[in-house]
Design an enzyme around this catalytic site. Structure first.
Site, PDB file in Angstrom:
ATOM      1  N   TRP A 101       0.814  -1.225   0.000  1.00  0.00           N
ATOM      2  CA  TRP A 101       0.000   0.000   0.000  1.00  0.00           C
ATOM      3  C   TRP A 101       0.836   1.257   0.000  1.00  0.00           C
ATOM      4  O   TRP A 101       0.522   2.235  -0.693  1.00  0.00           O
ATOM      5  CB  TRP A 101      -1.007  -0.013   1.154  1.00  0.00           C
ATOM      6  CG  TRP A 101      -2.178  -0.893   0.842  1.00  0.00           C
ATOM      7  CD1 TRP A 101      -2.499  -2.065   1.463  1.00  0.00           C
ATOM      8  CD2 TRP A 101      -3.163  -0.699  -0.183  1.00  0.00           C
ATOM      9  NE1 TRP A 101      -3.623  -2.608   0.878  1.00  0.00           N
ATOM     10  CE2 TRP A 101      -4.045  -1.791  -0.126  1.00  0.00           C
ATOM     11  CE3 TRP A 101      -3.369   0.274  -1.147  1.00  0.00           C
ATOM     12  CZ2 TRP A 101      -5.128  -1.931  -0.995  1.00  0.00           C
ATOM     13  CZ3 TRP A 101      -4.446   0.147  -2.019  1.00  0.00           C
ATOM     14  CH2 TRP A 101      -5.305  -0.947  -1.931  1.00  0.00           C
ATOM     15  N   ASP A 172      -1.307   6.512   6.616  1.00  0.00           N
ATOM     16  CA  ASP A 172      -2.434   5.753   6.061  1.00  0.00           C
ATOM     17  C   ASP A 172      -2.826   4.680   7.082  1.00  0.00           C
ATOM     18  O   ASP A 172      -2.201   3.627   7.166  1.00  0.00           O
ATOM     19  CB  ASP A 172      -2.001   5.111   4.737  1.00  0.00           C
ATOM     20  CG  ASP A 172      -3.094   4.240   4.137  1.00  0.00           C
ATOM     21  OD1 ASP A 172      -4.177   4.101   4.760  1.00  0.00           O
ATOM     22  OD2 ASP A 172      -2.870   3.688   3.043  1.00  0.00           O
ATOM     23  N   LYS A 196     -12.376  -1.278   6.368  1.00  0.00           N
ATOM     24  CA  LYS A 196     -11.726  -2.272   7.214  1.00  0.00           C
ATOM     25  C   LYS A 196     -12.197  -2.169   8.666  1.00  0.00           C
ATOM     26  O   LYS A 196     -12.603  -3.156   9.243  1.00  0.00           O
ATOM     27  CB  LYS A 196     -10.207  -2.134   7.127  1.00  0.00           C
ATOM     28  CG  LYS A 196      -9.622  -2.787   5.882  1.00  0.00           C
ATOM     29  CD  LYS A 196      -9.220  -1.828   4.828  1.00  0.00           C
ATOM     30  CE  LYS A 196      -8.841  -2.511   3.530  1.00  0.00           C
ATOM     31  NZ  LYS A 196      -8.047  -1.638   2.662  1.00  0.00           N
TER      32      LYS A 196
HETATM   33  C1  PLP Z   1      -7.580  -0.977   1.629  1.00  0.00           C
HETATM   34  C2  PLP Z   1      -6.458  -0.005   1.743  1.00  0.00           C
HETATM   35  C3  PLP Z   1      -6.363   1.123   0.910  1.00  0.00           C
HETATM   36  C4  PLP Z   1      -7.259   1.363  -0.278  1.00  0.00           C
HETATM   37  O1  PLP Z   1      -8.534   1.631   0.000  1.00  0.00           O
HETATM   38  P1  PLP Z   1      -9.585   1.876  -1.198  1.00  0.00           P
HETATM   39  O2  PLP Z   1     -10.773   2.333  -0.444  1.00  0.00           O
HETATM   40  O3  PLP Z   1      -9.761   0.599  -1.936  1.00  0.00           O
HETATM   41  O4  PLP Z   1      -9.042   2.949  -2.069  1.00  0.00           O
HETATM   42  C5  PLP Z   1      -5.312   1.998   1.130  1.00  0.00           C
HETATM   43  N1  PLP Z   1      -4.417   1.796   2.098  1.00  0.00           N
HETATM   44  C6  PLP Z   1      -4.477   0.719   2.908  1.00  0.00           C
HETATM   45  C7  PLP Z   1      -3.465   0.531   3.965  1.00  0.00           C
HETATM   46  C8  PLP Z   1      -5.511  -0.209   2.753  1.00  0.00           C
HETATM   47  O5  PLP Z   1      -5.558  -1.284   3.557  1.00  0.00           O
END
Ligand code: PLP
Length: 360
Positions: A101, A172, A196
């Site tokens: 990511w 993030d 998540k």
């Molecule tokens: C799932 C995830 C994303 C992406 O999320 P989207 O909503 O699909 O754009 C970005 N960073 C991390 C760490 C993730 O787990």
């Protein structure tokens, strides 16, 4: 038979939240219609939205000088919104790469900003590398420093917050927000896609120190301009109202559970049980050094990968869903976010031990 969903995202939501949403689905608070069918400008929705923000502020102890924004575009949307809002063209930004990511964040940021890779953590050519902070290469005048404290695909968690970084820290937290206490004041900006640990996909939450606002590039899309969103309480355009509502229910549920510290204890217990089961057997393997292991996403391999499909099939028959590993990594992955009860991890580890007895 009860089933447990180990999907990395969109992930399971708390059963209590799903039940409440179902009960309120057609008639929300006596309005005679669903919360998704009312105006975001209505008093009832504005109250819901403000309450959700307030609950999140309480759960994370977010100081008043931080704006909390409810945005469109998921986690990835922020990969471009961040350089657009926090940097000017030609400026440098530092990125730590610790998995899939953060790598994706780099690829997107390159469209806007002069990306400098401060360091790379993880497996290179099968060898684990985690360079010390004093060896990282930082830019002179970086607009910000970006990293991903929990790498969802790789199951890697940063065991510390980077120190002595002059530029604002940007994190993030998509796959770990609300799973353990985070000292918000250490960060200039925190963001997370919702699917998540917060609610349905599409929504993302941005927590940004207000002194960083107001410097967006002139060509930043309005719906991604943090200052504009802050000014309009995240309702510059129609927000993802139903996702916001569900996020609000999840925040309430978390408060009822005892808050983030309580969740952290439970998450540690869940992760410990699973890693123990993996480590105790030669049949299963997780190769991430203990210190860097994620509490949320646990990838593991079977020693004999020819048994992968039998493992997945039999797990599913037991109601243990979505254990197939990420396509880039293979093997298995169990995502055990806040909504996964301890009983789900127990059911999984019981199955794993039983599988070894029968097939190992
Ligand atoms: C799932 C995830 C994303 C992406 O999320 P989207 O909503 O699909 O754009 C970005 N960073 C991390 C760490 C993730 O787990």
């Amino acid at each position: 038979m009860s089933s447990y969903n180990f999907c990395a995202g969109p992930a399971m939501l708390p059963a209590d939240v799903m039940k409440q949403a179902q009960q309120e689905f057609i008639d929300w608070q006596g309005q005679g219609c669903s919360v998704m069918e009312i105006s975001h400008r209505s008093a009832a929705f504005i109250e819901l939205a403000a309450q959700a923000e307030q609950d999140l502020r309480e759960l994370m102890t977010i100081p008043d000088d931080y704006a909390v924004l409810f945005c469109h575009g998921g986690g990835r949307g922020q990969f471009s919104a961040i350089p657009q809002n926090l940097s000017q063209s030609g400026q440098a930004a530092d990125y730590l790469v610790s998995g899939a990511w953060s790598k994706s964040a780099v690829d997107e940021a390159k469209k806007y900003v002069d990306v400098n890779i401060a360091a790379t953590i993880g497996f290179t050519d099968e060898e684990w590398k985690a360079p010390e902070q004093n060896t990282w290469s930082l830019s002179e005048n970086a607009a910000y420093f970006h990293y991903c404290p929990n790498e969802t695909v790789d199951g890697i968690k940063m065991p510390y917050i980077p120190q002595n970084i002059k530029a604002p820290l940007v994190a993030d937290l998509s796959s770990m927000i609300l799973s353990e206490p985070v000292d918000v004041e250490k960060f200039g900006l925190i963001y997370a896609g919702a699917q998540k640990n917060i609610g349905p996909s599409g929504l993302s939450v941005v927590i940004v120190r207000r002194d960083l606002l107001g410097n967006a590039r002139a060509n930043t899309p309005s719906i991604m301009d943090y200052q504009l969103l802050d000014k309009h309480d995240s309702m510059f355009n129609t927000p993802p109202t139903y996702a916001w509502y569900l996020a609000g229910l999840v925040f309430k549920w978390l408060k009822e559970q005892g808050g983030v510290e309580k969740m952290h204890q439970l998450n540690q217990q869940k992760a410990q049980l699973l890693y123990q089961t993996i480590d105790q057997s030669d049949f299963y393997n997780n190769r991430v050094p203990v210190e860097y292991r994620s509490l949320m996403n646990v990838p593991f391999q079977l020693a004999d990968s020819s048994l992968d499909s039998a493992f997945l099939q039999q797990a599913e028959q037991q109601g243990l869903l979505a254990l197939k590993g990420h396509r880039m990594v293979g093997g298995m992955r169990a995502s055990i976010y806040n909504a996964m009860p301890l009983s789900g991890v127990q059911a999984l580890t019981d199955f794993m031990q039983d599988f070894v007895r029968r097939m190992g």
